[in-house]
Design a protein around this motif. Structure first.
Motif, PDB file in Angstrom:
ATOM      1  N   GLY A   6       0.873  -1.048   0.328  1.00 17.74           N
ATOM      2  CA  GLY A   6      -0.573   0.028  -0.182  1.00 17.74           C
ATOM      3  C   GLY A   6       0.685   1.752   0.085  1.00 17.74           C
ATOM      4  O   GLY A   6       1.989   1.309   0.578  1.00 17.74           O
ATOM      5  N   THR A   7       0.120   2.336  -0.384  1.00 18.57           N
ATOM      6  CA  THR A   7       1.324   3.475  -0.933  1.00 18.57           C
ATOM      7  C   THR A   7       0.923   4.273   0.782  1.00 18.57           C
ATOM      8  O   THR A   7       0.154   3.794   1.430  1.00 18.57           O
ATOM      9  CB  THR A   7       0.241   4.431  -1.505  1.00 18.57           C
ATOM     10  N   ARG A  11      -3.819   4.393   4.121  1.00 18.24           N
ATOM     11  CA  ARG A  11      -3.668   4.314   5.618  1.00 18.24           C
ATOM     12  C   ARG A  11      -2.524   2.972   5.876  1.00 18.24           C
ATOM     13  O   ARG A  11      -2.660   2.795   7.192  1.00 18.24           O
ATOM     14  CB  ARG A  11      -4.857   3.092   6.034  1.00 18.24           C
ATOM     15  N   ALA A  12      -2.238   2.834   4.810  1.00 17.87           N
ATOM     16  CA  ALA A  12      -0.594   1.563   5.162  1.00 17.87           C
ATOM     17  C   ALA A  12       0.424   2.542   5.532  1.00 17.87           C
ATOM     18  O   ALA A  12       1.873   2.122   6.261  1.00 17.87           O
ATOM     19  CB  ALA A  12      -0.249   1.586   3.370  1.00 17.87           C
ATOM     20  N   LEU A  13       0.413   4.060   5.716  1.00 16.71           N
ATOM     21  CA  LEU A  13       1.482   5.159   6.516  1.00 16.71           C
ATOM     22  C   LEU A  13       2.220   4.734   7.651  1.00 16.71           C
ATOM     23  O   LEU A  13       2.342   4.456   8.449  1.00 16.71           O
ATOM     24  CB  LEU A  13       1.238   5.942   5.764  1.00 16.71           C
ATOM     25  N   VAL A  31       2.042  -0.169  -3.049  1.00 11.93           N
ATOM     26  CA  VAL A  31       0.693  -0.055  -4.982  1.00 11.93           C
ATOM     27  C   VAL A  31      -0.497   0.706  -4.716  1.00 11.93           C
ATOM     28  O   VAL A  31      -1.032   0.808  -2.997  1.00 11.93           O
ATOM     29  CB  VAL A  31       1.014  -1.170  -5.603  1.00 11.93           C
ATOM     30  N   ASN A  32      -0.723   0.987  -5.192  1.00 11.29           N
ATOM     31  CA  ASN A  32      -2.485   1.981  -5.385  1.00 11.29           C
ATOM     32  C   ASN A  32      -2.906   0.371  -5.069  1.00 11.29           C
ATOM     33  O   ASN A  32      -3.293  -0.413  -5.253  1.00 11.29           O
ATOM     34  CB  ASN A  32      -3.155   2.583  -6.340  1.00 11.29           C
ATOM     35  N   GLY A  45      -9.541  -5.871  -2.166  1.00 16.96           N
ATOM     36  CA  GLY A  45      -8.192  -4.366  -3.070  1.00 16.96           C
ATOM     37  C   GLY A  45      -8.071  -3.907  -2.503  1.00 16.96           C
ATOM     38  O   GLY A  45      -7.446  -2.646  -2.827  1.00 16.96           O
ATOM     39  N   LYS A  46      -8.076  -3.926  -0.886  1.00 19.51           N
ATOM     40  CA  LYS A  46      -8.145  -2.556   0.399  1.00 19.51           C
ATOM     41  C   LYS A  46      -6.320  -3.012   0.637  1.00 19.51           C
ATOM     42  O   LYS A  46      -6.253  -4.063   0.854  1.00 19.51           O
ATOM     43  CB  LYS A  46      -9.106  -2.292   1.268  1.00 19.51           C
ATOM     44  N   VAL A  47      -6.427  -1.324   0.412  1.00 18.37           N
ATOM     45  CA  VAL A  47      -4.630  -1.404   1.165  1.00 18.37           C
ATOM     46  C   VAL A  47      -4.901  -1.030   2.494  1.00 18.37           C
ATOM     47  O   VAL A  47      -6.028   0.166   2.761  1.00 18.37           O
ATOM     48  CB  VAL A  47      -3.687  -0.971   0.781  1.00 18.37           C
TER      49      VAL A  47
END
Length: 195
Positions: A6-7, A11-13, A31-32, A45-47
Motif C-alpha cells: 500500500g502507498t 492507511r498503510a502509513l 501500490v495503489n 483490493g483494499k490496503v
C-alpha cells in the motif's frame, strides 16, 4: 521480514510508522488499492496488507494490534484495564474520526459521481468538530493519548488528524493541534511519511 503493501498516502502509513517505531525491518510495496499488487493478497483490493510468513493480514487497526502484541510494544497487555482503555480510545477514533473522513472521501472522489452527496460533507465536518471536544476530555494531561506511553491509538489519531488537514476538516481544539505537531515530529513518523 514483514512486507507492507500500500502507498504511504493511504492507511498503510499507519503500518509503516508502527514498524519504524518498533525498529523492525520490512519491505514496502507501494501500490495503489485495487491494483494487481494488492488483489492476490486481499481480493477486496483494499490496503494496507501486511504479509507475515506468506499470510496476509488486512485492516490497519488489526495489523497495528497484531504488531504491538507480537512485539510487546506500543500497547498495554491484553486483559488489563489499561488495554481496555486503550481499545476504547481506538474505537472512539475509528468511529468518530476515521469514519467521518472515510465517508467524506467516498462522497468526494471514490463513489461514482451520480452516487455522491456533496452536502453530507458539511454534516461530517460538524460531527468531526464535536468529536474533537469529546476526545480532549479523554486524553491524558500531557504526552501521548494515554500519558507517558505511546500506544496504537496514537498512530491512528495522528493519521486521522493529518488526513483531516488534507481534506480541509478543521482541527478546532488547540490541544489536538499541539499533539499533532509533537507526533509528526517523531523520527519514526518522518521516516515512514518520507516513503
Amino acid at each position: 521480514m514483514y512486507q507492507v503493501i500500500g502507498t504511504g498516502k493511504s492507511r498503510a502509513l499507519r503500518v509503516l510508522w508502527m514498524l519504524e517505531e518498533l525498529g523492525q525491518p520490512y519491505e514496502h510495496v507501494a501500490v495503489n488499492p485495487h491494483s494487481e499488487g494488492v488483489t492476490p493478497f486481499n481480493p477486496a483490493g483494499k490496503v494496507p496488507v501486511l504479509v507475515v510468513d506468506g499470510t496476509p493480514i488486512t485492516d490497519s487497526t488489526a495489523i497495528l494490534t497484531y504488531l504491538a502484541d507480537r512485539h510487546g510494544a506500543l500497547t498495554h497487555p491484553a486483559g488489563t484495564l489499561e488495554r481496555a482503555r486503550q481499545d476504547s480510545l481506538t474505537q472512539l477514533i475509528l468511529d468518530e474520526f476515521d469514519a467521518a473522513l472515510w465517508l467524506a472521501a467516498r462522497h468526494s472522489f471514490i463513489l461514482p459521481e451520480e452516487m455522491r452527496l456533496a452536502a453530507i460533507k458539511n454534516t461530517l465536518r460538524w460531527e468531526f468538530e464535536r468529536s474533537q471536544k469529546t476526545l480532549i476530555h479523554r486524553m491524558a494531561e500531557d504526552g501521548f493519548l494515554m500519558g507517558d506511553m505511546m500506544t496504537v491509538p496514537d498512530i491512528i489519531l495522528t493519521h486521522c488528524l493529518t488526513w483531516a488537514l488534507n481534506a480541509r476538516f478543521p482541527i478546532t481544539e488547540h490541544r489536538l493541534t499541539e499533539y499533532l505537531d509533537l507526533m509528526r515530529a517523531r523520527p519514526a513518523y518522518l521516516r515512514a511519511s518520507a516513503r
